[in-house]
Scaffold this active site. Structure first.
Site, PDB file in Angstrom:
ATOM      1  N   ASP A  29      46.302  44.538  37.578  1.00 32.33           N
ATOM      2  CA  ASP A  29      46.052  46.010  37.114  1.00 32.33           C
ATOM      3  C   ASP A  29      46.412  46.047  35.593  1.00 32.33           C
ATOM      4  O   ASP A  29      47.002  45.478  35.168  1.00 32.33           O
ATOM      5  CB  ASP A  29      46.761  46.711  38.106  1.00 32.33           C
ATOM      6  CG  ASP A  29      46.336  46.492  39.346  1.00 32.33           C
ATOM      7  OD1 ASP A  29      45.187  46.235  39.776  1.00 32.33           O
ATOM      8  OD2 ASP A  29      47.387  46.797  40.412  1.00 32.33           O
TER       9      ASP A  29
HETATM   10  N1  URA Z   1      48.576  43.237  43.082  1.00 30.30           N
HETATM   11  C1  URA Z   1      48.502  44.529  42.683  1.00 30.30           C
HETATM   12  O1  URA Z   1      49.106  45.370  43.421  1.00 30.30           O
HETATM   13  N2  URA Z   1      48.289  44.514  41.466  1.00 30.30           N
HETATM   14  C2  URA Z   1      48.113  43.627  40.594  1.00 30.30           C
HETATM   15  O2  URA Z   1      47.650  43.543  39.423  1.00 30.30           O
HETATM   16  C3  URA Z   1      48.148  42.012  41.175  1.00 30.30           C
HETATM   17  C4  URA Z   1      48.547  42.148  42.631  1.00 30.30           C
END
Ligand code: URA
Length: 233
Positions: free
Chosen positions: A105
């Protein structure tokens, strides 16, 4: 493999074939101390190093890269709201088609692999490969034994057919835990924490299989090539 010099430079992300020919004609390429101005001259690529604008480039049939992703960079191919992770790397990687293996993310930091090897990207992303990914999550509410137990037992996310569980989960501090997942579902850590009644306020991926950020020694925004021994692990 033998390649003509213009194709060889293009394969390394130097630029278009036309641009590579222009560089060669302008005498910008040196191989083993010799300035090579014939774009059609062929070279054995294995172990080849060429010099361009005073910089040495080792020929790599495929590029495998580890990046310590900072916050506020997007992993998508066409980033819309923030700069893309490829902007943290030399332009040659974009030219040769390097892309992230999976996604983090925009507000998640940590270890991200990138490559231009389609088979490698596909294999790494396959749900059949159970590559453990290790995350350190900071939580809004305290980490309790009950929270850890819930994450290990499995929590139901509303668009998943079955509960998802962590393969390992331990408390690191009052508001921090380490969670190891083998799947890579959308926002998985954040959604699992939310489903267990807490809230993730910061997230970092610290390892993918045996590759760890600590051992790679990468600071935020830094990257390195992965060598074949690291990849086969
Ligand atoms: N889980 C999440 O919530 N975000 C990420 O970027 C990776 C794993």
């Amino acid at each position: 493999m033998r390649l003509s010099l213009d194709r060889l430079l293009q394969s390394q992300g130097v630029g278009t074939r036309k641009y590579c020919r222009e560089l060669i004609a302008a005498g910008e390429i040196t191989i083993a101390g010799e300035c090579v101005t014939d774009a059609r001259r062929t070279f054995e690529t294995e172990g080849l190093t060429f010099t361009l604008f005073g910089e040495d480039w080792l020929y790599r049939a495929q590029a495998y890269i580890a990046l310590h992703k900072p916050v506020d960079y997007e992993c998508s191919r066409k980033p819309s709201h923030r700069p893309g992770v490829l902007s943290l790397l030399p332009d040659a990687f974009s030219w040769r088609g390097v892309q992230p293996v999976g996604r983090l993310d925009h507000d998640t930091t940590g270890l991200l692999l990138l490559s231009d090897d389609g088979a490698f990207i596909h294999a790494q992303s396959s749900p059949k490969r159970h590559v453990p990914k290790v995350y350190v999550a900071t939580t809004h509410d305290p980490v309790t034994p009950a929270l850890i137990a819930q994450l290990l037992d499995g929590v139901q996310l509303h668009d998943e057919p079955a509960p998802l569980s962590a393969v390992r989960c331990v408390a690191l501090a009052a508001h921090q835990l380490e969670i190891v997942l083998e799947q890579g579902k959308y926002h998985q850590v954040k959604r699992m924490l939310a489903a267990a009644g807490n809230h993730c306020t910061a997230l970092q991926r610290v390892a993918i299989g045996p590759l760890t950020l600590a051992a790679l020694g990468l600071g935020e925004g830094e990257w390195c090539y992965l060598d074949p021994a690291q990849l086969s692990s």
